[in-house]
Design a protein around this motif. Structure first.
Motif, PDB file in Angstrom:
ATOM      1  N   THR A  83     -23.489 -23.988  22.856  1.00  0.00           N
ATOM      2  CA  THR A  83     -22.971 -23.499  21.580  1.00  0.00           C
ATOM      3  C   THR A  83     -21.639 -24.151  21.210  1.00  0.00           C
ATOM      4  O   THR A  83     -21.136 -23.936  20.110  1.00  0.00           O
ATOM      5  CB  THR A  83     -22.779 -21.969  21.632  1.00  0.00           C
ATOM      6  OG1 THR A  83     -21.847 -21.650  22.674  1.00  0.00           O
ATOM      7  CG2 THR A  83     -24.101 -21.258  21.891  1.00  0.00           C
ATOM      8  N   GLY A  84     -21.066 -24.925  22.110  1.00  0.00           N
ATOM      9  CA  GLY A  84     -19.776 -25.545  21.847  1.00  0.00           C
ATOM     10  C   GLY A  84     -19.847 -26.682  20.853  1.00  0.00           C
ATOM     11  O   GLY A  84     -20.875 -27.352  20.718  1.00  0.00           O
ATOM     12  N   GLU A  85     -18.755 -26.915  20.148  1.00  0.00           N
ATOM     13  CA  GLU A  85     -18.674 -28.057  19.236  1.00  0.00           C
ATOM     14  C   GLU A  85     -18.694 -29.368  20.015  1.00  0.00           C
ATOM     15  O   GLU A  85     -19.230 -30.376  19.556  1.00  0.00           O
ATOM     16  CB  GLU A  85     -17.391 -27.978  18.406  1.00  0.00           C
ATOM     17  CG  GLU A  85     -17.265 -26.737  17.543  1.00  0.00           C
ATOM     18  CD  GLU A  85     -15.889 -26.625  16.914  1.00  0.00           C
ATOM     19  OE1 GLU A  85     -15.424 -27.630  16.338  1.00  0.00           O
ATOM     20  OE2 GLU A  85     -15.272 -25.545  17.008  1.00  0.00           O
ATOM     21  N   ILE A  86     -18.081 -29.363  21.183  1.00  0.00           N
ATOM     22  CA  ILE A  86     -18.036 -30.526  22.059  1.00  0.00           C
ATOM     23  C   ILE A  86     -18.842 -30.218  23.312  1.00  0.00           C
ATOM     24  O   ILE A  86     -18.707 -29.139  23.896  1.00  0.00           O
ATOM     25  CB  ILE A  86     -16.590 -30.877  22.462  1.00  0.00           C
ATOM     26  CG1 ILE A  86     -15.717 -31.057  21.217  1.00  0.00           C
ATOM     27  CG2 ILE A  86     -16.568 -32.134  23.331  1.00  0.00           C
ATOM     28  CD1 ILE A  86     -16.126 -32.169  20.306  1.00  0.00           C
ATOM     29  N   VAL A  87     -19.693 -31.164  23.708  1.00  0.00           N
ATOM     30  CA  VAL A  87     -20.482 -31.002  24.928  1.00  0.00           C
ATOM     31  C   VAL A  87     -20.103 -32.108  25.903  1.00  0.00           C
ATOM     32  O   VAL A  87     -20.132 -33.291  25.547  1.00  0.00           O
ATOM     33  CB  VAL A  87     -21.996 -31.066  24.647  1.00  0.00           C
ATOM     34  CG1 VAL A  87     -22.790 -30.968  25.953  1.00  0.00           C
ATOM     35  CG2 VAL A  87     -22.414 -29.944  23.710  1.00  0.00           C
ATOM     36  N   VAL A  88     -19.725 -31.721  27.103  1.00  0.00           N
ATOM     37  CA  VAL A  88     -19.455 -32.674  28.179  1.00  0.00           C
ATOM     38  C   VAL A  88     -20.641 -32.637  29.129  1.00  0.00           C
ATOM     39  O   VAL A  88     -21.030 -31.567  29.608  1.00  0.00           O
ATOM     40  CB  VAL A  88     -18.156 -32.333  28.936  1.00  0.00           C
ATOM     41  CG1 VAL A  88     -18.021 -33.201  30.186  1.00  0.00           C
ATOM     42  CG2 VAL A  88     -16.954 -32.528  28.030  1.00  0.00           C
ATOM     43  N   CYS A  89     -21.226 -33.793  29.392  1.00  0.00           N
ATOM     44  CA  CYS A  89     -22.318 -33.912  30.362  1.00  0.00           C
ATOM     45  C   CYS A  89     -21.777 -34.617  31.604  1.00  0.00           C
ATOM     46  O   CYS A  89     -21.096 -35.642  31.498  1.00  0.00           O
ATOM     47  CB  CYS A  89     -23.482 -34.710  29.777  1.00  0.00           C
ATOM     48  SG  CYS A  89     -24.229 -33.963  28.309  1.00  0.00           S
TER      49      CYS A  89
END
Length: 295
Positions: A83-89
């Motif tokens: 749901t975050g605006e930024i996604v870290v993989c």
């Protein structure tokens, strides 16, 4: 604004995991300490170890797959769940340091839509894989028209809304980094690289990447995305090679036999047909993006 502050852009951290309980037991506490407000999602890709209990103990979101569907499928699941605006993989095996997420986020704050952690030579799993990655980087750089510093790095931060545009193109296996990198570049979304320090894998764990099989798959992905976003990059060199071969063969037959042969005609015709296919594909691509942008 730091991502640890209230009111900052929301952050989701996605970790695809297949039998990586040992790595998760080390990585998750550090993530929770550094980013207490972040949404941490572990996509359990059919693990048979104690991944579920580790996630429960750390009170993070675990999204299970009923069976192993592949690294790319896990990333797609994580992107849909986030749901975050930024996604870290990032990997769950301990190779990626949670402390370096801040490097990605700081760079994104300067106006980038994706920031990738770039490994140096010491960060490559082996000399053979390092050479292969160097080849992929050069080929991908030519395809997209920008320098690709590390095509296959799985440590990256992306704007979720941008990544979802290409989710149907991501492969279920390896390599989602290849596809997302080339899609972002070809779509005109700004991409940056930051140097990272990759750690050794935990003892007793093995990479799920198969050098030859997945290496060929990486190449196919590069050509697939290149054909989808910049067809002439593929068609034009082939057409030019056939035309040059036809010209050379015609000169040879004219000087030796004073003839224009069927082979020369075939090569010239093939070059023309492939070139025209490239032009048509380029127009289709332009129309596809015109429709997507709503103009």
């Amino acid at each position: 604004m730091p991502f640890t502050e209230v009111g900052a852009p929301s952050l989701s951290i996605v970790l695809p995991a297949k039998n990586e309980a040992d790595g998760l037991s080390l990585v998750l506490p550090r993530l929770k300490s550094l980013y207490p407000l972040a949404e941490i999602i572990v996509v359990d890709d059919g693990s048979t170890d104690y991944t579920a209990s580790v996630c429960a103990a750390q009170e993070v979101i675990r999204v299970p797959h009923p069976y192993s569907q592949g690294n790319g499928a896990a990333i797609k699941t994580g992107l849909r769940r986030a749901t975050g605006e930024i996604v870290v993989c990032m990997d769950a095996d301990g190779q990626h340091r949670p402390e370096e997420i801040e490097l990605l986020l700081d760079k994104m704050a300067t106006g980038y839509d994706m920031v990738v952690g770039s490994r140096n030579k010491s960060g490559q799993a082996s000399a053979h894989r390092g050479l292969a990655n160097a080849l992929y980087n050069r080929l991908a750089s030519w395809m997209v028209g920008h320098k690709v510093a590390d095509l296959t790095s799985g440590f990256r931060a992306m704007r979720r809304s941008r990544a979802l545009e290409f989710i149907s193109l991501l492969p279920n296996g390896f390599s989602y980094p290849t596809t997302t990198t080339m899609c972002f570049f070809r779509a005109g979304y700004p991409v940056a690289y930051v140097d990272i320090d990759v750690q050794s894998r935990l003892a007793g764990t093995t990479s799920h990447v198969r050098l030859w099989k997945d290496g060929m798959r990486f190449l196919l992905i590069i050509f697939k995305i290149g054909t989808l976003y910049s067809p002439l990059k593929i068609f034009l060199p082939i057409a030019a090679s056939l035309f040059a071969t036809g010209t050379g063969y015609y000169l040879y037959t004219f000087l030796t036999m004073s003839r224009f042969t069927n082979m020369s005609a075939l090569l010239f015709t093939s070059a023309l047909v492939i070139f025209l296919m490239g032009l048509i594909s380029e127009q289709i691509t332009a129309l596809m993006y015109q429709d997507r942008s709503g103009h």
